[in-house]
Design a protein around this motif. Sequence first.
Motif, PDB file in Angstrom:
ATOM      1  N   ASP A  11      32.228  13.882  12.006  1.00  0.00           N
ATOM      2  CA  ASP A  11      32.200  14.780  10.851  1.00  0.00           C
ATOM      3  C   ASP A  11      33.180  14.369   9.760  1.00  0.00           C
ATOM      4  O   ASP A  11      33.377  15.117   8.792  1.00  0.00           O
ATOM      5  CB  ASP A  11      32.511  16.218  11.287  1.00  0.00           C
ATOM      6  CG  ASP A  11      31.391  16.824  12.110  1.00  0.00           C
ATOM      7  OD1 ASP A  11      30.248  16.357  11.989  1.00  0.00           O
ATOM      8  OD2 ASP A  11      31.663  17.768  12.886  1.00  0.00           O
ATOM      9  N   ALA A  12      33.795  13.200   9.898  1.00  0.00           N
ATOM     10  CA  ALA A  12      34.706  12.706   8.867  1.00  0.00           C
ATOM     11  C   ALA A  12      33.906  12.169   7.682  1.00  0.00           C
ATOM     12  O   ALA A  12      32.764  11.720   7.840  1.00  0.00           O
ATOM     13  CB  ALA A  12      35.601  11.604   9.428  1.00  0.00           C
ATOM     14  N   ARG A  51      39.365  16.973  -4.220  1.00  0.00           N
ATOM     15  CA  ARG A  51      39.149  15.632  -3.671  1.00  0.00           C
ATOM     16  C   ARG A  51      40.263  15.197  -2.736  1.00  0.00           C
ATOM     17  O   ARG A  51      40.067  14.286  -1.921  1.00  0.00           O
ATOM     18  CB  ARG A  51      38.996  14.612  -4.801  1.00  0.00           C
ATOM     19  CG  ARG A  51      37.901  14.878  -5.798  1.00  0.00           C
ATOM     20  CD  ARG A  51      36.596  15.301  -5.177  1.00  0.00           C
ATOM     21  NE  ARG A  51      36.063  14.336  -4.205  1.00  0.00           N
ATOM     22  CZ  ARG A  51      34.932  14.516  -3.542  1.00  0.00           C
ATOM     23  NH1 ARG A  51      34.237  15.624  -3.719  1.00  0.00           N
ATOM     24  NH2 ARG A  51      34.497  13.611  -2.680  1.00  0.00           N
ATOM     25  N   LEU A  52      41.426  15.831  -2.836  1.00  0.00           N
ATOM     26  CA  LEU A  52      42.520  15.462  -1.929  1.00  0.00           C
ATOM     27  C   LEU A  52      42.110  15.665  -0.483  1.00  0.00           C
ATOM     28  O   LEU A  52      42.400  14.828   0.379  1.00  0.00           O
ATOM     29  CB  LEU A  52      43.772  16.286  -2.235  1.00  0.00           C
ATOM     30  CG  LEU A  52      44.926  16.058  -1.241  1.00  0.00           C
ATOM     31  CD1 LEU A  52      45.536  14.676  -1.438  1.00  0.00           C
ATOM     32  CD2 LEU A  52      45.979  17.137  -1.368  1.00  0.00           C
ATOM     33  N   ALA A  53      41.441  16.772  -0.184  1.00  0.00           N
ATOM     34  CA  ALA A  53      41.027  17.037   1.195  1.00  0.00           C
ATOM     35  C   ALA A  53      40.113  15.925   1.706  1.00  0.00           C
ATOM     36  O   ALA A  53      40.231  15.484   2.858  1.00  0.00           O
ATOM     37  CB  ALA A  53      40.330  18.395   1.277  1.00  0.00           C
ATOM     38  N   ALA A  57      41.046  13.395   4.831  1.00  0.00           N
ATOM     39  CA  ALA A  57      40.142  13.338   5.979  1.00  0.00           C
ATOM     40  C   ALA A  57      39.594  11.932   6.182  1.00  0.00           C
ATOM     41  O   ALA A  57      39.489  11.456   7.321  1.00  0.00           O
ATOM     42  CB  ALA A  57      38.994  14.335   5.783  1.00  0.00           C
ATOM     43  N   TYR A  58      39.261  11.249   5.088  1.00  0.00           N
ATOM     44  CA  TYR A  58      38.746   9.877   5.211  1.00  0.00           C
ATOM     45  C   TYR A  58      39.817   8.932   5.747  1.00  0.00           C
ATOM     46  O   TYR A  58      39.564   8.140   6.656  1.00  0.00           O
ATOM     47  CB  TYR A  58      38.240   9.380   3.858  1.00  0.00           C
ATOM     48  CG  TYR A  58      37.766   7.944   3.909  1.00  0.00           C
ATOM     49  CD1 TYR A  58      36.499   7.636   4.373  1.00  0.00           C
ATOM     50  CD2 TYR A  58      38.601   6.897   3.519  1.00  0.00           C
ATOM     51  CE1 TYR A  58      36.061   6.321   4.453  1.00  0.00           C
ATOM     52  CE2 TYR A  58      38.173   5.581   3.592  1.00  0.00           C
ATOM     53  CZ  TYR A  58      36.904   5.297   4.064  1.00  0.00           C
ATOM     54  OH  TYR A  58      36.483   3.992   4.147  1.00  0.00           O
ATOM     55  N   ALA A 133      41.273  18.948  12.466  1.00  0.00           N
ATOM     56  CA  ALA A 133      40.295  18.858  11.385  1.00  0.00           C
ATOM     57  C   ALA A 133      40.989  19.174  10.069  1.00  0.00           C
ATOM     58  O   ALA A 133      42.079  19.747  10.049  1.00  0.00           O
ATOM     59  CB  ALA A 133      39.129  19.813  11.615  1.00  0.00           C
ATOM     60  N   VAL A 134      40.359  18.777   8.978  1.00  0.00           N
ATOM     61  CA  VAL A 134      40.794  19.178   7.649  1.00  0.00           C
ATOM     62  C   VAL A 134      39.826  20.254   7.173  1.00  0.00           C
ATOM     63  O   VAL A 134      38.610  20.035   7.155  1.00  0.00           O
ATOM     64  CB  VAL A 134      40.794  17.992   6.666  1.00  0.00           C
ATOM     65  CG1 VAL A 134      41.196  18.465   5.266  1.00  0.00           C
ATOM     66  CG2 VAL A 134      41.744  16.899   7.152  1.00  0.00           C
ATOM     67  N   VAL A 135      40.362  21.427   6.837  1.00  0.00           N
ATOM     68  CA  VAL A 135      39.537  22.524   6.331  1.00  0.00           C
ATOM     69  C   VAL A 135      39.879  22.735   4.860  1.00  0.00           C
ATOM     70  O   VAL A 135      41.039  22.978   4.517  1.00  0.00           O
ATOM     71  CB  VAL A 135      39.765  23.821   7.119  1.00  0.00           C
ATOM     72  CG1 VAL A 135      38.908  24.953   6.537  1.00  0.00           C
ATOM     73  CG2 VAL A 135      39.441  23.621   8.589  1.00  0.00           C
ATOM     74  N   LEU A 136      38.890  22.617   4.012  1.00  0.00           N
ATOM     75  CA  LEU A 136      39.065  22.842   2.582  1.00  0.00           C
ATOM     76  C   LEU A 136      38.578  24.245   2.239  1.00  0.00           C
ATOM     77  O   LEU A 136      37.394  24.548   2.406  1.00  0.00           O
ATOM     78  CB  LEU A 136      38.287  21.804   1.778  1.00  0.00           C
ATOM     79  CG  LEU A 136      38.196  22.042   0.261  1.00  0.00           C
ATOM     80  CD1 LEU A 136      39.576  22.022  -0.376  1.00  0.00           C
ATOM     81  CD2 LEU A 136      37.261  21.026  -0.388  1.00  0.00           C
TER      82      LEU A 136
END
Length: 298
Positions: A11-12, A51-53, A57-58, A133-136
């Motif tokens: 999911d990245a 876009r930082l999130a 994550a990438y 995970a990263v949650v935006l």
Amino acid sequence: MEHAPDDPHPDAPTQPEPYLASPELARAVNLALHLGRPLLLEGEAGCGKTRLAYAVAYELGLPLYRWDVRSTSKAQDGLYNYDALRRLHDAQMQRFLGEREQAASPSNDPGDPRNYVQLGPLGRAFALCESPAVVLIDEIDKADIDFPNDLLTVLDEPWAFTIQESGEQVQAEPACHPLVVITSNKEKGNLPAPFLRRCIYHFIKFPEAQLKRIVESHFARRALAMPAATDLAIRRFLALRQGERLHKKPGTSEFLDWLEALAHFTSPVTKLTTDGPLPYPELLIKLRADWYTVVEQR
């Protein structure tokens, strides 16, 4: 930020993000990761908050779950949704068809409420066992004033919530607490003080000094040739931001669109000059009052 790990999460994000973070912003991200606190970002529209999130994550190969907040959003929406109507429908179909036909599709068994629970962005992040995970949470200030404080009940120890309809508890593993990136445009004023105390705060300034590097990264990623007049375009753009009394100053995203238009659509009539009219002002000016000031008065 363009170096993904060899084995990213499914999911990245799959596309590199040409994001140039300032040392202060990178420090804020690291603090949020280390302390397990939400990272609250403010700044002009188009300055790169959202876009930082994607970039984080990438680069870390982490899954990214995005939650676009609306005026009707509630904190529970980010945790889970329960489809009571579908359960009622399946119960009625079971009585109509009989248990034999219904048994062929156990996912539609109305006797088990877990079949009707769908985890939201935060819920999916909490349920992960293999990685953080990263949650935006994008544009939090669009929601009701109680919304930010309601989030505090889950964005803290024990990092858990209960699905009321099934009685299940979803708890994030200690090593898998998500990085929560929250953006705000202050549409409804300041956020509540208890929420602000919980967050790590960073204001993203317009990147004047990094503008050319951002342009180079953007055009290289899209395999486009940079316009010959890039330096002149930067000077004209910064002069527009600094010299005019604009109600809405154009941001980085508008500038990149404008520069791309200059690269591909410029004719002798619309050529960018040192002091002539700005070509394609519709890409930079988004309010009628500013249009009158910049375009019609000249």
